[in-house]
Scaffold this active site. Structure first.
Site, short mmCIF file in Angstrom:
data_model
loop_
_atom_site.label_atom_id
_atom_site.label_comp_id
_atom_site.label_asym_id
_atom_site.label_seq_id
_atom_site.Cartn_x
_atom_site.Cartn_y
_atom_site.Cartn_z
N GLU A 138 -1.13 -7.85 2.29
CA GLU A 138 -0.86 -6.42 2.15
C GLU A 138 0.17 -5.90 3.15
OE1 GLU A 138 -3.34 -2.31 1.49
OE2 GLU A 138 -3.65 -3.32 3.39
N SER B 248 -7.03 4.42 -1.30
CA SER B 248 -6.87 2.96 -1.25
C SER B 248 -8.18 2.22 -1.50
CB SER B 248 -6.31 2.53 0.11
OG SER B 248 -4.97 2.93 0.21
N ASP C 280 0.85 -1.20 0.00
CA ASP C 280 0.00 0.00 0.00
C ASP C 280 0.88 1.25 0.00
OD1 ASP C 280 -1.93 2.08 0.61
OD2 ASP C 280 -3.26 0.48 1.26
#
Ligand SMILES: [Zn+2]
Length: 461
Positions: A277, A103, A55
């Site tokens: 992630e 996001s 991310d």
């Protein structure tokens, strides 16, 4: 007569040999294609998919991490994933105001194949639910795992897991992880990350509800490593997990969580879909904290290596590695570089940090002497001016101001630049390993991740 015979004989020889060659070619081609097709079919249809998101991991952050890793190793070296570069992806949302994604819009695109507005969790601009690859995988009786370092209710996992008009409805999103089902079953078998406060609340205790449905609740690294249950709910922090460099011994690394999830997920003969992630590369980027970013990159790399090791051994697992967008406008090189300093981004000062500036600022807020804290956690000879700036901030008793002053030390010394506390909109790299990876090559749109995965899952019927 003799000449005629010879000519005829030659003709026969030539016809026979042509026939033999033709027969050889024909039979050869008949056998060859079926073998190749079968081989290709096996090779191109993965059983398992691991979708990896760094991310906020823009290209300059990867450049920085490569340099930091090389410095640590003492020789030029690559990151674990960059040899698998297949292309770039565009990340813009479908938002009347914005052309830089957050996001949630990015994760919605990657999970459902539809672009949407910033804040949307797997819904389109009209708020209609969009089917995700997770729901499709579950319909095909695959197992599903989420392994993140943010709150499990944060935008990326949320958009892969549930549907909501806003990423900020954290309690609703936690409820939906339990309430939204596919064919009567919970969608996600393994949920590992932070965000306990959204799952265990006064008005509802989702941890208890999940346990009643056969999930094992794990809250420490030790419990996680011992767990054998097919269904896990791992809640390792009240909110997002600490940056790797700040974690205590009770907290698992992203690699620990990845391996624990893979151990359970691989039991399913129908295969699995896993979302992995490195969430807090983004939050450290928002803070403009280069120590935090690099520490999270290191944690992320070890987890990606574990995923790649699994795929290499297994041979039936496709691993996609990408970022949803870039954060902070991180720049590899900044003002202040001269012939004397060297024309370089310098990782050495960053490697001298033992904790993030945020951690150090908290210690000062708790009453520890600024100079002691700096000495304890930064392995550098600081200038009087650097120490004084931090002392001044500490006397104001403002944690974010103290953090900022400590961050400035690392930014100036490493020549790290930042242009924003928000995201930036440049294309981000895409890496792929394993069967089916060719679908990802070239410049793709972020929606194509889902479209490709849906195509792969379609063959599972
Ligand atoms: Zn962000």
């Amino acid at each position: 007569m003799y000449r005629k015979l010879t000519t005829r004989f030659k003709l026969i020889i030539s016809l026979v040999s042509t026939a033999i060659v033709t027969l050889f070619i024909v039979t050869g081609f008949q056998h060859q294609p079926s073998q190749t097709n079968q081989g290709e079919k096996q090779k191109n249809e993965p059983k398992n998919i691991i979708f990896v998101v760094g991310d906020g991991m823009g290209m300059p952050i990867i450049n920085g991490y490569r340099t930091l890793k090389s410095e640590k190793k003492g020789a030029f070296t690559h990151t674990a994933w960059e040899q698998y570069l297949v292309g770039m992806q565009m990340t813009h949302p479908n938002d009347p105001r914005d052309n830089i994604t957050d996001s949630s819009a990015a994760a919605t695109a990657m999970a459902t194949g539809t672009k949407t507005y910033n804040d949307a969790i797997a819904v389109d601009n009209q708020h209609h639910h969009l089917k995700s690859v997770v729901e499709d995988a579950k319909e095909k009786n695959m197992s599903v795992g989420f392994v993140v370092t943010s709150d499990l209710t944060d935008a990326t996992p949320a958009a892969f897991g549930v549907h909501n008009v806003s990423r900020r409805n954290y309690n609703e999103i936690a409820d939906q992880y339990f309430d939204e089902k596919v064919n009567g079953s919970h969608k996600i078998d393994i949920l590992l990350g932070g965000g306990a406060k959204y799952f265990i609340r006064d008005d509802r205790n989702l941890a208890e509800e999940f346990q009643k449905d056969g999930y094992q609740l794990v809250t420490t690294k030790q419990q996680l490593l011992k767990s054998k249950n097919d269904n896990l709910l791992g809640l390792f922090h009240e909110t997002e997990m600490d940056k790797a460099i700040d974690r205590d011994g009770q907290t698992p690394s992203l690699k620990d969580m990845t391996n624990a999830a893979l151990k359970q997920l691989e039991k399913n003969e129908n295969g699995f879909f896993m979302l992995l992630e490195g969430s807090n590369i983004d939050s450290a980027g928002h803070d403009n904290d280069v120590v935090g970013v690099m520490s999270e990159m290191e944690d992320f790399e070890k987890a990606v290596q574990a995923a790649l090791d699994f795929a290499k051994k297994d041979q039936e697992t496709l691993v996609i590695i990408t970022a949803d967008h870039s954060t902070g406008g991180f720049s590899y090189g900044s003002d202040g570089m001269t012939r004397e300093t060297g024309y370089k981004w310098d990782p050495k000062p960053i490697l001298a940090a033992k904790k993030t500036p945020g951690y150090m600022a908290e210690k000062m807020e708790e009453g520890r002497e600024p100079e002691d804290v700096l000495n304890a956690y930064i392995d550098l000879k600081l200038t009087k001016d650097e120490i004084q700036q931090v002392k001044n901030a500490a006397s104001e008793k403002d944690t974010s101001l103290i953090s900022k002053q400590i961050q400035t030390i690392f930014d100036r010394r490493s020549f790290t630049g930042w242009t924003t506390k928000a995201h930036t909109g440049e294309d981000v790299p895409v890496y792929a390993y394993g069967p089916g990876k060719d679908k990802w090559s070239g410049l793709i749109d972020n929606t194509e991740h889902a479209q490709n995965i849906f195509e792969i899952l379609e063959k599972k019927r």
